[in-house]
Design a protein around this motif. Structure first.
Motif, PDB file in Angstrom:
ATOM      1  N   TRP A 197      -5.378  -4.541  10.802  1.00  0.00           N
ATOM      2  CA  TRP A 197      -5.026  -5.592   9.606  1.00  0.00           C
ATOM      3  C   TRP A 197      -5.395  -4.800   8.557  1.00  0.00           C
ATOM      4  O   TRP A 197      -4.770  -4.842   7.195  1.00  0.00           O
ATOM      5  N   GLN A 198      -6.599  -3.975   8.551  1.00  0.00           N
ATOM      6  CA  GLN A 198      -7.393  -3.395   7.420  1.00  0.00           C
ATOM      7  C   GLN A 198      -6.525  -2.244   7.075  1.00  0.00           C
ATOM      8  O   GLN A 198      -6.282  -1.911   5.858  1.00  0.00           O
ATOM      9  N   ILE A 199      -6.084  -1.539   7.801  1.00  0.00           N
ATOM     10  CA  ILE A 199      -5.193  -0.196   7.412  1.00  0.00           C
ATOM     11  C   ILE A 199      -3.920  -0.880   6.864  1.00  0.00           C
ATOM     12  O   ILE A 199      -3.385  -0.215   5.782  1.00  0.00           O
ATOM     13  N   SER A 225      -3.143  -3.771   5.333  1.00  0.00           N
ATOM     14  CA  SER A 225      -3.412  -4.320   4.197  1.00  0.00           C
ATOM     15  C   SER A 225      -3.918  -3.228   2.920  1.00  0.00           C
ATOM     16  O   SER A 225      -3.396  -3.723   1.857  1.00  0.00           O
ATOM     17  N   GLU A 226      -4.450  -2.191   3.424  1.00  0.00           N
ATOM     18  CA  GLU A 226      -4.636  -1.234   2.105  1.00  0.00           C
ATOM     19  C   GLU A 226      -3.569  -0.571   1.780  1.00  0.00           C
ATOM     20  O   GLU A 226      -3.334  -0.105   0.723  1.00  0.00           O
ATOM     21  N   THR A 227      -2.516  -0.496   2.750  1.00  0.00           N
ATOM     22  CA  THR A 227      -1.234   0.585   2.662  1.00  0.00           C
ATOM     23  C   THR A 227      -0.122  -0.255   1.622  1.00  0.00           C
ATOM     24  O   THR A 227       0.698   0.340   1.143  1.00  0.00           O
ATOM     25  N   THR A 249       0.904   0.067  -2.011  1.00  0.00           N
ATOM     26  CA  THR A 249       1.429   1.422  -2.115  1.00  0.00           C
ATOM     27  C   THR A 249       2.906   1.398  -1.778  1.00  0.00           C
ATOM     28  O   THR A 249       4.001   1.850  -2.592  1.00  0.00           O
ATOM     29  N   ALA A 307       2.275   8.213   2.227  1.00  0.00           N
ATOM     30  CA  ALA A 307       1.761   6.867   2.486  1.00  0.00           C
ATOM     31  C   ALA A 307       2.039   6.620   4.017  1.00  0.00           C
ATOM     32  O   ALA A 307       0.965   6.033   4.624  1.00  0.00           O
ATOM     33  N   SER A 353       0.439   8.782   6.331  1.00  0.00           N
ATOM     34  CA  SER A 353      -1.110   8.652   6.660  1.00  0.00           C
ATOM     35  C   SER A 353      -1.295   7.325   7.338  1.00  0.00           C
ATOM     36  O   SER A 353      -2.341   7.196   8.440  1.00  0.00           O
ATOM     37  N   MET A 354      -0.500   6.233   7.173  1.00  0.00           N
ATOM     38  CA  MET A 354      -0.793   4.930   7.829  1.00  0.00           C
ATOM     39  C   MET A 354      -0.693   5.379   9.523  1.00  0.00           C
ATOM     40  O   MET A 354      -1.275   4.572  10.240  1.00  0.00           O
ATOM     41  N   LYS A 364      -3.351   6.748  10.941  1.00  0.00           N
ATOM     42  CA  LYS A 364      -4.348   5.744  11.038  1.00  0.00           C
ATOM     43  C   LYS A 364      -4.619   4.999  12.354  1.00  0.00           C
ATOM     44  O   LYS A 364      -5.315   4.691  12.843  1.00  0.00           O
TER      45      LYS A 364
END
Length: 103
Positions: free
Chosen positions: A28-30, A32-34, A37, A79, A82-83, A86
């Motif tokens: 969820w953190q990953i 949500s951060e993406t 973008t 982006a 990268s996601m 991760k």
């Protein structure tokens, strides 16, 4: 990904991420951060992540892209790459991606 006839057609997409339960918060953190973008990408008309109420380890992403070309550019973007990197080791399998159309 699609054929050239898809280029001018709006493209709804649903992606399902089945997390390893111990890693759901990290996923969820990953995601949500993406999302911000992704929403700024050319051709993105919608990008929303939702929790499955019946399976807390399942994240459902609802997207709408202007056309298949925009979706392909999204998959190739830094982006997205990268996601994806991760998320390695945090999902129980590859994401299920469904490209949809109105009937």
């Amino acid at each position: 990904m699609g054929s050239s006839e898809d280029i001018g057609t709006a493209l709804p997409v649903v992606a399902i991420l089945q997390t390893i339960p111990a890693h759901t918060d990290a996923v969820w953190q990953i995601v949500s951060e993406t999302i911000p973008t992704f929403r700024r990408e050319e051709g993105c008309d919608q990008y929303q992540a939702l929790a499955d109420l019946d399976d807390p380890a399942r994240i459902v992403i609802i997207e709408k892209w202007r056309n298949a070309e925009a979706l392909q550019e999204h998959f190739e973007s830094a982006a997205f790459q990268s996601m994806a990197k991760k998320l390695e080791g945090l999902l129980s399998g590859p994401p299920q991606v469904m490209r949809l159309k109105d009937v």
